[in-house]
Design a protein around this motif. Structure first.
Motif, PDB file in Angstrom:
ATOM      1  N   UNK A  31      52.441  93.735  37.798  1.00 30.07           N
ATOM      2  CA  UNK A  31      53.558  94.330  38.540  1.00 30.07           C
ATOM      3  C   UNK A  31      54.773  93.415  38.483  1.00 30.07           C
ATOM      4  N   UNK A  32      54.539  92.129  38.671  1.00 30.63           N
ATOM      5  CA  UNK A  32      55.642  91.166  38.638  1.00 30.63           C
ATOM      6  C   UNK A  32      56.321  91.180  37.274  1.00 30.63           C
ATOM      7  N   UNK A  33      55.524  91.262  36.231  1.00 32.89           N
ATOM      8  CA  UNK A  33      56.093  91.276  34.887  1.00 32.89           C
ATOM      9  C   UNK A  33      56.917  92.543  34.654  1.00 32.89           C
ATOM     10  N   UNK A  34      56.388  93.688  35.061  1.00 29.92           N
ATOM     11  CA  UNK A  34      57.091  94.960  34.876  1.00 29.92           C
ATOM     12  C   UNK A  34      58.380  94.994  35.678  1.00 29.92           C
ATOM     13  N   UNK A  35      58.329  94.483  36.907  1.00 34.88           N
ATOM     14  CA  UNK A  35      59.489  94.561  37.793  1.00 34.88           C
ATOM     15  C   UNK A  35      60.420  93.350  37.678  1.00 34.88           C
ATOM     16  N   UNK A  36      60.125  92.453  36.769  1.00 38.68           N
ATOM     17  CA  UNK A  36      60.957  91.265  36.526  1.00 38.68           C
ATOM     18  C   UNK A  36      61.174  90.438  37.790  1.00 38.68           C
ATOM     19  N   UNK A  37      60.088  90.180  38.475  1.00 37.68           N
ATOM     20  CA  UNK A  37      60.158  89.315  39.647  1.00 37.68           C
ATOM     21  C   UNK A  37      58.898  88.464  39.693  1.00 37.68           C
ATOM     22  N   UNK A  38      58.856  87.518  40.612  1.00 36.82           N
ATOM     23  CA  UNK A  38      57.696  86.641  40.681  1.00 36.82           C
ATOM     24  C   UNK A  38      56.514  87.379  41.297  1.00 36.82           C
ATOM     25  N   UNK A  39      55.321  86.838  41.053  1.00 35.99           N
ATOM     26  CA  UNK A  39      54.106  87.424  41.611  1.00 35.99           C
ATOM     27  C   UNK A  39      54.187  87.394  43.138  1.00 35.99           C
ATOM     28  N   UNK A  40      54.677  86.297  43.679  1.00 37.90           N
ATOM     29  CA  UNK A  40      54.783  86.169  45.137  1.00 37.90           C
ATOM     30  C   UNK A  40      55.734  87.216  45.714  1.00 37.90           C
ATOM     31  N   UNK A  41      56.848  87.461  45.046  1.00 33.42           N
ATOM     32  CA  UNK A  41      57.806  88.463  45.515  1.00 33.42           C
ATOM     33  C   UNK A  41      57.179  89.856  45.458  1.00 33.42           C
ATOM     34  N   UNK A  42      56.453  90.135  44.379  1.00 28.55           N
ATOM     35  CA  UNK A  42      55.773  91.433  44.264  1.00 28.55           C
ATOM     36  C   UNK A  42      54.770  91.607  45.406  1.00 28.55           C
ATOM     37  N   UNK A  43      53.981  90.566  45.623  1.00 32.28           N
ATOM     38  CA  UNK A  43      52.978  90.622  46.684  1.00 32.28           C
ATOM     39  C   UNK A  43      53.645  90.843  48.041  1.00 32.28           C
ATOM     40  N   UNK A  44      54.696  90.084  48.313  1.00 29.38           N
ATOM     41  CA  UNK A  44      55.386  90.201  49.607  1.00 29.38           C
ATOM     42  C   UNK A  44      56.035  91.571  49.783  1.00 29.38           C
ATOM     43  N   UNK A  45      56.612  92.105  48.723  1.00 28.93           N
ATOM     44  CA  UNK A  45      57.242  93.428  48.803  1.00 28.93           C
ATOM     45  C   UNK A  45      56.204  94.496  49.122  1.00 28.93           C
ATOM     46  N   UNK A  46      55.061  94.432  48.444  1.00 25.91           N
ATOM     47  CA  UNK A  46      53.993  95.410  48.695  1.00 25.91           C
ATOM     48  C   UNK A  46      53.430  95.216  50.099  1.00 25.91           C
ATOM     49  N   UNK A  47      53.236  93.966  50.503  1.00 24.94           N
ATOM     50  CA  UNK A  47      52.727  93.691  51.839  1.00 24.94           C
ATOM     51  C   UNK A  47      53.666  94.245  52.911  1.00 24.94           C
ATOM     52  N   UNK A  48      54.960  94.001  52.734  1.00 23.93           N
ATOM     53  CA  UNK A  48      55.947  94.509  53.704  1.00 23.93           C
ATOM     54  C   UNK A  48      55.945  96.035  53.737  1.00 23.93           C
ATOM     55  N   UNK A  49      55.828  96.664  52.584  1.00 25.07           N
ATOM     56  CA  UNK A  49      55.802  98.130  52.528  1.00 25.07           C
ATOM     57  C   UNK A  49      54.567  98.674  53.251  1.00 25.07           C
ATOM     58  N   UNK A  50      53.430  98.043  53.032  1.00 22.30           N
ATOM     59  CA  UNK A  50      52.201  98.487  53.711  1.00 22.30           C
ATOM     60  C   UNK A  50      52.296  98.288  55.218  1.00 22.30           C
ATOM     61  N   UNK A  51      52.924  97.194  55.614  1.00 20.35           N
ATOM     62  CA  UNK A  51      53.106  96.926  57.036  1.00 20.35           C
ATOM     63  C   UNK A  51      53.967  98.021  57.673  1.00 20.35           C
ATOM     64  N   UNK A  52      55.033  98.410  56.991  1.00 18.29           N
ATOM     65  CA  UNK A  52      55.912  99.473  57.500  1.00 18.29           C
ATOM     66  C   UNK A  52      55.131 100.793  57.576  1.00 18.29           C
ATOM     67  N   UNK A  53      54.379 101.086  56.514  1.00 23.18           N
ATOM     68  CA  UNK A  53      53.603 102.351  56.512  1.00 23.18           C
ATOM     69  C   UNK A  53      52.590 102.378  57.661  1.00 23.18           C
ATOM     70  N   UNK A  54      51.889 101.265  57.854  1.00 29.87           N
ATOM     71  CA  UNK A  54      50.897 101.220  58.945  1.00 29.87           C
ATOM     72  C   UNK A  54      51.575 101.442  60.297  1.00 29.87           C
ATOM     73  N   UNK A  55      52.703 100.774  60.490  1.00 32.26           N
ATOM     74  CA  UNK A  55      53.434 100.899  61.751  1.00 32.26           C
ATOM     75  C   UNK A  55      53.900 102.351  61.959  1.00 32.26           C
ATOM     76  N   UNK A  56      54.479 102.949  60.942  1.00 28.03           N
ATOM     77  CA  UNK A  56      54.991 104.323  61.061  1.00 28.03           C
ATOM     78  C   UNK A  56      53.863 105.329  61.244  1.00 28.03           C
ATOM     79  N   UNK A  57      52.739 105.097  60.608  1.00 29.62           N
ATOM     80  CA  UNK A  57      51.633 106.062  60.696  1.00 29.62           C
ATOM     81  C   UNK A  57      50.857 105.941  62.008  1.00 29.62           C
ATOM     82  N   UNK A  58      51.001 104.826  62.711  1.00 32.24           N
ATOM     83  CA  UNK A  58      50.323 104.672  64.011  1.00 32.24           C
ATOM     84  C   UNK A  58      51.059 105.427  65.115  1.00 32.24           C
ATOM     85  N   UNK A  59      52.346 105.647  64.909  1.00 33.60           N
ATOM     86  CA  UNK A  59      53.166 106.310  65.937  1.00 33.60           C
ATOM     87  C   UNK A  59      52.712 107.721  66.178  1.00 33.60           C
TER      88      UNK A  59
END
Length: 181
Positions: A153-181
């Protein structure tokens, strides 16, 4: 020229948009892919269909393909993923058919309630996805629908592995929060 060198050369040409190189790559790898596919799943028609899909996907994405060191391994892995995705989809269809058969035995009210709950979940998920950035949605798709590793993913999106991981983690966190409401 050694086979792996030839495959790397063909891969580079495919990435540059050479359709003839794609056909040569297909011809050179077809037998190997069929043999490998049949070792994974005994349905030769399915294996051949997935090989065709694999090369269609390669051509569709040729401009964004990464440089790979082992083309044969890449193709085997891609074929295995396609077969796996097909089997998962087939299992979901079988489960859905069983659920529909069970629903036939359920009361009319139970069916309406189940469909309303399903619609509510879909609406909530759709609303939650609208809160994500396009980049987050793309990385979620690559991780969970394309089954790519964080490194890929990092290679495809031209970003670091850590940035890819953090972006996905943040997105999942938002989804979990929104879906609990």
């Amino acid at each position: 020229m050694h086979l792996s060198d030839k495959l790397i050369s063909l891969w580079g040409k495919v990435r540059e948009g050479d359709k003839e190189a794609l056909f040569v790559l297909y011809d050179d790898m077809y037998f190997h892919l069929v043999r490998y596919g049949l070792s994974q799943y005994a349905d030769s028609d399915l294996v051949k269909d997935c090989i065709g899909q694999l090369f269609l996907k390669l051509w569709d994405r040729h401009e964004s393909l990464n440089d790979v060191e082992n083309v044969q391994s890449y193709l085997f892995t891609s074929l295995r993923r396609l077969l796996h995705d097909y089997l998962n989809a087939q299992n979901r269809v079988s489960t859905s058919i069983r659920n529909i058969q069970e629903e036939d035995e359920a009361s009319y009210e139970e069916i309406i309630i189940a469909r309303e709950k399903e619609e509510e979940v879909r609406r909530n998920l759709s609303n939650a996805l609208k809160t994500l950035s396009p980049k987050q949605i793309e990385l979620i798709r690559l991780k969970f629908f394309e089954n790519l590793s964080y490194k890929e993913i990092a290679h495809i999106s031209s970003q670091s592995v850590k940035t890819s991981y953090n972006t996905i983690y943040d997105a999942l966190k938002v989804l979990r929060l929104k879906l609990r409401m």
